[in-house]
Scaffold this active site. Structure first.
Site, PDB file in Angstrom:
ATOM      1  N   ARG A 148      34.307 -19.217  23.636  1.00 30.18           N
ATOM      2  CA  ARG A 148      34.153 -20.403  24.497  1.00 30.18           C
ATOM      3  C   ARG A 148      35.003 -21.569  24.038  1.00 30.18           C
ATOM      4  NH1 ARG A 148      29.754 -17.506  23.846  1.00 30.18           N
ATOM      5  NH2 ARG A 148      29.271 -18.655  21.953  1.00 30.18           N
ATOM      6  N   GLU A 180      24.861 -17.644  11.442  1.00 30.28           N
ATOM      7  CA  GLU A 180      23.417 -17.774  11.292  1.00 30.28           C
ATOM      8  C   GLU A 180      22.707 -16.438  11.469  1.00 30.28           C
ATOM      9  OE1 GLU A 180      24.421 -19.495  15.428  1.00 30.28           O
ATOM     10  OE2 GLU A 180      25.373 -19.274  13.489  1.00 30.28           O
TER      11      GLU A 180
END
Length: 174
Positions: A63, A100
């Site tokens: 993105r 993460e």
């Protein structure tokens, strides 16, 4: 205070629970990207924080490509896409880093980022900071000077900014 159109744009960001895996709250910017006025408002907001001497945007897969390319086009700058493995025919450098929810690898295309380039790194979301820190490292190893990182959304609870060794500008913090 953000402009009303920017507020509307940021309101289009959708939260998706348990994606890409359980426990992750994903920020989906697809509705924002699909709205021309919203997309332009966010690109303009990113441009307001761009250092005046930047000549290249380093746009991060995937993105970040969209925001980075739009920013570069509206500001008359070059854009270099940082890719995931296996997407480039010629690779200058690569780095593996922690996310993460796992690890990832980025590759810098060969013959695109010249030594001495003044670079802004652009991505959609700053979470734990691994992605931005990895991209900064690639740019610096190529001899570029990174002036800052620009993101649409920063998830402040994850403190990713602490891992990025330069100024970070977020359009929106959650």
């Amino acid at each position: 205070m953000p402009h009303a159109s920017l507020d509307r744009a940021l309101g289009l960001i959708r939260e998706v629970a348990d994606f890409p895996e359980p426990g992750v709250l994903f920020r989906d910017l697809s509705p924002l990207l699909a709205d021309a006025d919203a997309f332009r408002a966010v690109v303009d907001a990113l441009g307001e924080t761009l250092a005046p001497d930047v000549d290249t945007v380093l746009a991060l897969e995937a993105r970040g490509f969209l925001f980075g390319a739009a920013l570069a086009a509206t500001r008359g700058l070059g854009v270099v896409p940082v890719r995931k493995p296996g997407k480039l025919p010629a690779v200058a450098d690569r780095v593996t880093f922690d996310l993460e929810y796992g690890t990832a690898t980025f590759e810098l295309p060969a013959d695109t980022l010249r030594p001495g380039a003044r670079v802004a790194v652009v991505d959609d979301v700053l979470a734990t900071g691994g992605t931005l820190a990895a991209a900064v490292g690639l740019a610096e190893r190529a001899g570029a000077t990174v002036t800052g990182a620009l993101v649409v959304v920063e998830i402040t609870a994850l403190d990713g900014r602490a891992r990025v060794p330069l100024p970070v500008h977020a359009v929106h913090a959650v």
